[in-house]
Scaffold this active site. Structure first.
Site, PDB file in Angstrom:
ATOM      1  N   PRO A 286       0.954  -1.062  -0.094  1.00  0.00           N
ATOM      2  CA  PRO A 286       0.371  -0.031  -0.016  1.00  0.00           C
ATOM      3  C   PRO A 286       0.968   0.988   0.206  1.00  0.00           C
ATOM      4  O   PRO A 286       1.501   1.147   0.656  1.00  0.00           O
ATOM      5  CB  PRO A 286      -0.805   0.141   1.211  1.00  0.00           C
ATOM      6  CG  PRO A 286       0.311  -1.125   1.993  1.00  0.00           C
ATOM      7  CD  PRO A 286       0.963  -2.073   1.425  1.00  0.00           C
TER       8      PRO A 286
ATOM      9  N   THR B 176       0.373   5.861  -0.555  1.00  0.00           N
ATOM     10  CA  THR B 176      -0.718   6.644  -0.345  1.00  0.00           C
ATOM     11  C   THR B 176       0.158   7.499  -1.222  1.00  0.00           C
ATOM     12  O   THR B 176       0.969   7.626  -2.061  1.00  0.00           O
ATOM     13  CB  THR B 176      -0.310   7.863   0.963  1.00  0.00           C
ATOM     14  OG1 THR B 176      -0.522   7.158   1.647  1.00  0.00           O
ATOM     15  CG2 THR B 176      -1.103   9.195   0.297  1.00  0.00           C
TER      16      THR B 176
ATOM     17  N   GLN C  37      -7.261  -1.191   1.570  1.00  0.00           N
ATOM     18  CA  GLN C  37      -6.739  -0.439   2.691  1.00  0.00           C
ATOM     19  C   GLN C  37      -7.254   0.331   3.691  1.00  0.00           C
ATOM     20  O   GLN C  37      -6.889   1.203   3.269  1.00  0.00           O
ATOM     21  CB  GLN C  37      -5.293  -0.754   3.077  1.00  0.00           C
ATOM     22  CG  GLN C  37      -4.374  -0.688   4.098  1.00  0.00           C
ATOM     23  CD  GLN C  37      -2.731   0.270   4.325  1.00  0.00           C
ATOM     24  OE1 GLN C  37      -2.698   1.410   3.850  1.00  0.00           O
ATOM     25  NE2 GLN C  37      -2.344  -0.111   4.514  1.00  0.00           N
TER      26      GLN C  37
ATOM     27  N   TYR D 218      -0.471   5.266  12.197  1.00  0.00           N
ATOM     28  CA  TYR D 218      -1.639   6.442  12.308  1.00  0.00           C
ATOM     29  C   TYR D 218      -2.559   5.036  13.795  1.00  0.00           C
ATOM     30  O   TYR D 218      -2.416   5.020  15.226  1.00  0.00           O
ATOM     31  CB  TYR D 218      -2.786   5.683  11.071  1.00  0.00           C
ATOM     32  CG  TYR D 218      -1.762   6.478   9.838  1.00  0.00           C
ATOM     33  CD1 TYR D 218      -1.841   7.683   9.330  1.00  0.00           C
ATOM     34  CD2 TYR D 218      -0.773   5.532   9.229  1.00  0.00           C
ATOM     35  CE1 TYR D 218      -1.867   8.233   8.148  1.00  0.00           C
ATOM     36  CE2 TYR D 218      -0.309   6.000   7.745  1.00  0.00           C
ATOM     37  CZ  TYR D 218      -1.105   7.506   7.371  1.00  0.00           C
ATOM     38  OH  TYR D 218       0.422   8.291   6.429  1.00  0.00           O
TER      39      TYR D 218
ATOM     40  N   ARG E 175      -2.387  -5.013   8.911  1.00  0.00           N
ATOM     41  CA  ARG E 175      -0.333  -3.669   9.104  1.00  0.00           C
ATOM     42  C   ARG E 175      -0.329  -3.720  10.118  1.00  0.00           C
ATOM     43  O   ARG E 175      -0.809  -2.890  10.815  1.00  0.00           O
ATOM     44  CB  ARG E 175      -0.633  -3.050   7.677  1.00  0.00           C
ATOM     45  CG  ARG E 175       1.057  -3.244   7.294  1.00  0.00           C
ATOM     46  CD  ARG E 175       0.728  -1.710   5.855  1.00  0.00           C
ATOM     47  NE  ARG E 175       2.370  -2.447   5.443  1.00  0.00           N
ATOM     48  CZ  ARG E 175       2.612  -1.153   4.701  1.00  0.00           C
ATOM     49  NH1 ARG E 175       2.343  -0.018   5.023  1.00  0.00           N
ATOM     50  NH2 ARG E 175       3.516  -1.116   4.107  1.00  0.00           N
TER      51      ARG E 175
ATOM     52  N   GLY F 199       7.506  -1.681  -1.904  1.00  0.00           N
ATOM     53  CA  GLY F 199       7.169  -0.313  -3.040  1.00  0.00           C
ATOM     54  C   GLY F 199       6.927   0.546  -3.735  1.00  0.00           C
ATOM     55  O   GLY F 199       7.362   0.345  -5.463  1.00  0.00           O
ATOM     56  N   THR F 200       8.131   1.248  -3.177  1.00  0.00           N
ATOM     57  CA  THR F 200       9.189   2.050  -4.552  1.00  0.00           C
ATOM     58  C   THR F 200       9.955   1.478  -5.618  1.00  0.00           C
ATOM     59  O   THR F 200       9.492   1.549  -6.689  1.00  0.00           O
ATOM     60  CB  THR F 200      10.601   2.680  -3.501  1.00  0.00           C
ATOM     61  OG1 THR F 200      11.129   2.096  -2.905  1.00  0.00           O
ATOM     62  CG2 THR F 200      10.091   3.177  -2.482  1.00  0.00           C
TER      63      THR F 200
END
Length: 369
Positions: free
Chosen positions: A26, A28, A104, A184, A232, A324-325
């Protein structure tokens, strides 16, 4: 050198059968409409990874209610039926490429920096997050001091997660991932530093994991048996990269056991380096701790773009891994690695500046009929 077969063997995840162990993490991207609906560009974005060989996809964090959960402007939601309907085209595009996709579900808590419904933030306690808001996602300056949540707030947030999961199921998603990482809201409850409550949600590790555990249980009870429900988890936060759990691996043991007992279909650990010890110089990695102390399949995330490094976490016991990246640089990473093709390096400035939106990522136009 280990064999490629550890990455490209077929494997089961709950009711799903995956054709390899590599998924999309995931990330953003703040590319939804202002009112939180998914777009055709997002459908093409996610489909590209499925087409590139990723065996499962996890979306960016999706907010769950029309109150405090939204964290960023142009973040997608599953707080309304209209938002849920907009995700159907994304799900269909990914399914057309023969990959499953998980939504997610995220509540930003004290780290919210863009919410169309309110300027107030909420958290387990009135503790200001460290660091500053991220310009990559449209924020600036310090985070405000959040309001301490009441029991009524906790109940409302739980109901928001359940309703969002049900909307995700109706939209065709294969499952949801409960976001209890990266600082979060649910992660803030895990932290003794940010959670200074003296009720049943604060103090001991068993109490601090209670909120996440209860949400996992509630979502499982409200959705079909074959609908996946993962979670997660991390130590580091977006606003506090050096954050650690108060009692290290002792806390980890409680957290991972509780989430497994709650019925999590998988535990998705994320760390800056998924292969590095995270509980002292000689301790286990976060993924290894989840494997040791929990019963759910473990998905490892963090710096795994090198194929040999990716293989090493599978050889260490992780069922799956996410990128991710490295996926942004190589949307066809699994296909390239399976075919022994060269991988492209991630270019931060090209990909994530000036804003970390999908518009800054090469998304092919739809093919002509």
């Amino acid at each position: 050198m280990t064999s490629d077969t550890s990455l490209f063997d077929e494997i089961s995840l709950g009711a799903l059968t995956l054709d390899n162990r590599v998924g999309l993490a995931p990330m953003t991207r703040t590319s939804a409409t202002e009112d939180g609906t998914a777009t055709a560009e997002m459908a093409r974005y996610y489909a590209k990874f499925a087409r590139g060989g990723f065996s499962f996809l996890i979306t960016e964090g999706i907010y769950t209610d029309e109150a405090h959960s939204q964290g960023y402007h142009n973040q997608p939601g599953l707080a309304t039926d209209e938002q849920a309907t907009s995700w159907e085209s994304v799900v269909d595009a990914v399914h057309d490429e023969d990959s499953p996709i998980f939504a997610q579900l995220m509540h930003a808590g004290a780290q919210a920096q863009g919410n169309r419904y309110t300027d107030e933030t909420i958290a387990p306690a009135a503790v200001q997050p460290k660091g500053e808001q991220s310009p990559l996602y449209g924020g600036e300056g310090e985070f405000p001091v959040p309001r301490k949540m009441t029991h009524e707030d906790i109940e409302a947030v739980t109901e928001g997660f359940v309703a969002a999961a049900q909307r995700a199921e109706a939209a065709g998603f294969d499952g949801v991932e409960i976001h209890s990482a990266n600082g979060y809201l649910l992660h803030e409850f895990l932290s003794a530093e940010y959670n200074t409550r003296d009720d049943e949600y604060g103090g001991s590790a068993e109490n601090r994991v209670r909120f996440t555990r209860d949400i996992v249980e509630a979502v499982q009870a409200a959705t079909a048996d074959e609908f996946g429900v993962g979670v997660r988890i991390s130590q580091a936060m977006v606003s506090d990269e050096e954050h650690k759990w108060e009692n290290g691996e002792d806390d980890a043991a409680v957290f991972f056991d509780a989430l497994s007992e709650a019925g999590a279909d998988y535990i998705h650990t994320t760390d800056g380096d998924a292969t590095a010890p995270t509980f002292g110089d000689d301790g286990p990695t976060l993924a290894e701790a989840a494997i040791e102390h929990g019963d759910a399949p473990v998905i490892a995330n963090g710096g795994l773009g090198d194929p040999e490094t990716a293989r090493s976490v599978v050889d260490s016991g992780a069922a799956l891994l996410t990128l991710g990246t490295s996926a942004l640089a190589n949307p066809d990473w699994p296909t390239k690695v399976k075919n022994n093709e060269a991988l492209d390096d991630f270019d931060f400035e090209k990909t994530l500046l000036p804003k970390a939106t999908i518009s800054d990522f090469e998304v092919p136009a739809p093919a002509d009929d």
